[in-house]
Design a protein around this motif. Structure first.
Motif, PDB file in Angstrom:
ATOM      1  N   LYS A 378       0.830  -1.198   0.000  1.00 14.40           N
ATOM      2  CA  LYS A 378       0.000   0.000   0.000  1.00 14.40           C
ATOM      3  C   LYS A 378       0.862   1.245   0.000  1.00 14.40           C
ATOM      4  N   ARG A 379       1.936   1.250   0.779  1.00 12.14           N
ATOM      5  CA  ARG A 379       2.855   2.395   0.767  1.00 12.14           C
ATOM      6  C   ARG A 379       3.354   2.657  -0.650  1.00 12.14           C
ATOM      7  N   ALA A 380       3.781   1.607  -1.310  1.00  9.93           N
ATOM      8  CA  ALA A 380       4.295   1.767  -2.674  1.00  9.93           C
ATOM      9  C   ALA A 380       3.227   2.332  -3.603  1.00  9.93           C
ATOM     10  N   ASP A 381       2.013   1.824  -3.499  1.00  5.71           N
ATOM     11  CA  ASP A 381       0.932   2.272  -4.381  1.00  5.71           C
ATOM     12  C   ASP A 381       0.560   3.731  -4.125  1.00  5.71           C
ATOM     13  N   VAL A 382       0.455   4.100  -2.845  1.00  8.03           N
ATOM     14  CA  VAL A 382       0.044   5.465  -2.525  1.00  8.03           C
ATOM     15  C   VAL A 382       1.125   6.466  -2.927  1.00  8.03           C
ATOM     16  N   VAL A 383       2.387   6.133  -2.656  1.00  8.11           N
ATOM     17  CA  VAL A 383       3.476   7.032  -3.042  1.00  8.11           C
ATOM     18  C   VAL A 383       3.502   7.203  -4.563  1.00  8.11           C
ATOM     19  N   ALA A 384       3.258   6.134  -5.305  1.00  7.91           N
ATOM     20  CA  ALA A 384       3.233   6.237  -6.767  1.00  7.91           C
ATOM     21  C   ALA A 384       2.109   7.140  -7.249  1.00  7.91           C
ATOM     22  N   LYS A 385       0.978   7.133  -6.538  1.00  2.00           N
ATOM     23  CA  LYS A 385      -0.123   8.023  -6.911  1.00  2.00           C
ATOM     24  C   LYS A 385       0.193   9.476  -6.583  1.00  2.00           C
ATOM     25  N   LEU A 386       0.805   9.689  -5.411  1.00  2.00           N
ATOM     26  CA  LEU A 386       1.132  11.054  -5.004  1.00  2.00           C
ATOM     27  C   LEU A 386       2.297  11.620  -5.803  1.00  2.00           C
ATOM     28  N   LEU A 405       9.961  -1.262  -2.350  1.00  2.00           N
ATOM     29  CA  LEU A 405       9.802  -2.315  -1.343  1.00  2.00           C
ATOM     30  C   LEU A 405      11.126  -2.621  -0.654  1.00  2.00           C
ATOM     31  N   SER A 406      12.226  -2.524  -1.384  1.00  2.00           N
ATOM     32  CA  SER A 406      13.539  -2.698  -0.760  1.00  2.00           C
ATOM     33  C   SER A 406      13.796  -1.580   0.255  1.00  2.00           C
ATOM     34  N   TYR A 407      13.461  -0.361  -0.127  1.00  2.00           N
ATOM     35  CA  TYR A 407      13.603   0.790   0.794  1.00  2.00           C
ATOM     36  C   TYR A 407      12.714   0.623   2.026  1.00  2.00           C
ATOM     37  N   ALA A 408      11.466   0.183   1.818  1.00  2.00           N
ATOM     38  CA  ALA A 408      10.493   0.107   2.908  1.00  2.00           C
ATOM     39  C   ALA A 408      10.908  -0.905   3.976  1.00  2.00           C
ATOM     40  N   MET A 413       7.628   4.079   7.918  1.00  2.00           N
ATOM     41  CA  MET A 413       7.082   5.416   7.728  1.00  2.00           C
ATOM     42  C   MET A 413       6.884   6.080   9.087  1.00  2.00           C
ATOM     43  N   THR A 414       7.399   7.295   9.236  1.00  2.00           N
ATOM     44  CA  THR A 414       7.268   8.027  10.491  1.00  2.00           C
ATOM     45  C   THR A 414       6.449   9.297  10.334  1.00  2.00           C
ATOM     46  N   ASP A 427      16.787   8.533  -0.128  1.00  2.00           N
ATOM     47  CA  ASP A 427      17.496   7.287   0.147  1.00  2.00           C
ATOM     48  C   ASP A 427      18.170   6.759  -1.119  1.00  2.00           C
ATOM     49  N   LEU A 428      17.465   6.830  -2.238  1.00  2.00           N
ATOM     50  CA  LEU A 428      18.062   6.395  -3.496  1.00  2.00           C
ATOM     51  C   LEU A 428      19.287   7.237  -3.848  1.00  2.00           C
ATOM     52  N   LEU A 429      19.163   8.548  -3.710  1.00  2.00           N
ATOM     53  CA  LEU A 429      20.263   9.439  -4.089  1.00  2.00           C
ATOM     54  C   LEU A 429      21.481   9.241  -3.191  1.00  2.00           C
ATOM     55  N   ILE A 430      21.250   9.016  -1.904  1.00  2.00           N
ATOM     56  CA  ILE A 430      22.359   8.772  -0.983  1.00  2.00           C
ATOM     57  C   ILE A 430      23.144   7.540  -1.409  1.00  2.00           C
ATOM     58  N   ARG A 431      22.440   6.567  -1.981  1.00  2.00           N
ATOM     59  CA  ARG A 431      23.087   5.323  -2.413  1.00  2.00           C
ATOM     60  C   ARG A 431      23.496   5.374  -3.896  1.00  2.00           C
ATOM     61  N   ASP A 432      23.540   6.607  -4.462  1.00  2.00           N
ATOM     62  CA  ASP A 432      23.938   6.811  -5.859  1.00  2.00           C
ATOM     63  C   ASP A 432      23.063   6.019  -6.824  1.00  2.00           C
ATOM     64  N   LEU A 433      21.779   6.015  -6.548  1.00  2.00           N
ATOM     65  CA  LEU A 433      20.797   5.366  -7.415  1.00  2.00           C
ATOM     66  C   LEU A 433      19.796   6.416  -7.913  1.00  2.00           C
ATOM     67  N   PRO A 434      19.195   6.178  -9.057  1.00  2.00           N
ATOM     68  CA  PRO A 434      19.377   5.024  -9.944  1.00  2.00           C
ATOM     69  C   PRO A 434      20.739   5.039 -10.630  1.00  2.00           C
ATOM     70  N   ALA A 435      21.136   3.889 -11.178  1.00  2.00           N
ATOM     71  CA  ALA A 435      22.470   3.758 -11.753  1.00  2.00           C
ATOM     72  C   ALA A 435      22.664   4.638 -12.977  1.00  2.00           C
TER      73      ALA A 435
END
Length: 471
Positions: A378-386, A405-408, A413-414, A427-435
């Motif tokens: 649900k987190r993934a779906d809602v974030v994709a909508k927003l 889902l890997s991040y979650a 969520m806080t 989180d993606l950018l800190i890990r130099d993602l996407p490649a």
């Protein structure tokens, strides 16, 4: 209690089907997710519906009245503002918890409260706080659940009955949730309907779902199944509901199918009178005596009728002394030890669901794993909508979902979903993602555009203050 004024047959208003909702013939009223509208900028579709006399009821999803903490005054104020802006006869919420404060965690979903004396005491006090703060009456919905709490002391019927007796709150009965709990928790819907005070019924929800591997998922994205319509008929045999509403939140069907589902609901509601001796006639009281007598005319909306000023306050009829009260002395305050016990239990459960901690003793571990996967999805779906740009930047729905889902798994969520979208990108950018460098540049621009400059950390503010004093 005063009778509920007639609402009729309605549908949950959603932006994706706003045009279709306006065209539905015979539609009596709509319900809107309170958190999805802004009082000062109501959608044009809702304004047009109001102009032609369609009632609009705000339905909250984030108060968490079943949580261990007392209700957030800001969230209560926001819900009240929406009720006033919409001219609503009442507002509705859920018997659920959605967050914990120690540790700070958000479920992003409605979770069941334990049916214990402690949890009931906490819920009742939270409901009374909400009633005193709201400008119109409050009704609470029974929720769907994937699992049960161990060591429960009350049945669903007993829990809801005592809640009504102690607070005077109305009930929003979701018959689809009754079916969900029959499959998932082995509860008898007829026994619940027989046990609860149907004179407190505000209105009824009807929705669709699907069964997978012996678990019923209350998706609001599938057609209403015959078994749920049968439960609506069961309720109708006991009481004449003031209103019945179709909920649909995703995978919206063609307009003709929505109209067909409403027609099927209307056929059940109008099929015949309630059973002798059990009828509670909606709107049968004197004109203007019940909630829903017209925009802006419900209890608590007239001059001098704000919270705490007597008849017409958000609480509605004062309950007689029931469990948890002493006649003539009012409700007893909840002991902080009870809140602490509820808080510890909810924190342990929510941590297992969203932070990967061990499942507390007594819970069905398989069901908790199913719920944990559902919350992450649900987190993934809602974030994709927003933030629909994120799946595009990451190369499509599948790579986005895998990354989220890997991040979650490591980042519960806080805060809300909008903050979650920003945290995911960060989180993606800190890990130099996407490649792909071009995709990373686009993600960086997206994040900067929405995050803005963050306020300095507390230690930096203290340092600046001390430096100023030294100067």
């Amino acid at each position: 209690m005063k009778p509920m004024a007639h609402l009729g047959v309605g549908i949950g208003w959603r932006p994706e089907i706003a045009d279709a909702v306006e065209r539905l013939s015979g539609l009596d009223w709509v319900e809107v997710v309170a958190e999805n509208v802004c009082p000062g900028h109501l959608p044009e579709s809702l304004l047009r519906l109001r102009e032609r006399g369609t009632r609009v009821v705000p339905h909250g999803v984030s108060l968490g009245l079943g949580g261990a903490d007392r209700p957030d005054p800001a969230k209560l104020a926001a819900l009240g503002e929406r009720a006033v802006a919409l001219g609503a006869p009442l507002v509705t919420e859920h018997i659920a918890f959605v967050r914990t404060s120690s540790p700070v965690l958000e479920a992003g979903h409605l979770l069941p409260v334990p049916r214990t004396r402690d949890a009931l005491d906490v819920l009742c006090e939270n409901v009374r706080i909400a009633q005193d703060a709201l400008p119109v009456p409050l009704a609470l919905e029974n929720i769907a659940a994937l699992f049960s709490w161990p060591g429960e002391e009350l049945t669903e019927g007993q829990f809801l009955t005592e809640l009504v007796e102690r607070t005077g709150v109305r009930l929003l009965i979701d018959v689809a949730n009754l079916h969900t709990n029959r499959v998932n928790r082995g509860e008898d819907p007829a026994a619940v309907l027989d046990a609860i005070p149907l004179e407190a019924l505000a209105y009824v929800h009807v929705a669709g779902g699907i069964e997978r591997n012996g678990v019923w998922h209350d998706t609001h994205a599938h057609p209403v199944p015959p078994v749920v319509l049968d439960l609506l008929a069961e309720l109708r045999s006991r009481v004449e509901p003031a209103g019945v509403l179709l909920e649909r939140d995703d995978d919206f069907p063609p307009e003709a199918e929505l109209a067909g589902e409403l027609a099927a609901i209307r056929a059940v509601v109008t099929a015949g009178p309630a059973a002798p001796g059990k009828t509670v006639t909606a709107g049968s009281g004197p004109a203007g005596t019940g909630p829903g007598t017209g925009p802006g005319t419900g209890p608590g909306t007239g001059p001098g009728t704000g919270p705490g000023t007597g008849p017409g306050t958000g609480r509605g009829d004062e309950p007689s002394a029931g469990p948890g009260t002493e006649a003539g002395t009012g409700p007893r305050p909840v002991e902080e030890s009870a809140r602490t016990r509820v808080a510890l239990g909810q924190a342990a459960l929510l941590s297992a669901l969203v932070a990967g901690t061990p499942v507390p003793e007594g819970f069905d571990r398989r069901r908790i794993r199913v719920q944990a996967r559902a919350l992450a999805a649900k987190r993934a779906d809602v974030v994709a909508k927003l933030a629909p740009e994120l799946p595009v930047i990451l190369g499509g729905p599948d790579p986005y979902r895998e990354a989220f889902l890997s991040y979650a798994k490591g980042r519960p969520m806080t805060s809300g979903y909008r903050r979650d979208a920003l945290d995911f990108a960060e989180d993606l950018l800190i890990r130099d993602l996407p490649a792909d460098p071009a995709a990373r540049r686009r993600l960086t621009a997206w994040w900067r555009d929405r995050a803005g400059a963050r306020p300095p950390r507390r230690i930096v503010r203290w340092a600046r203050t001390l430096a100023g004093r030294a100067a």
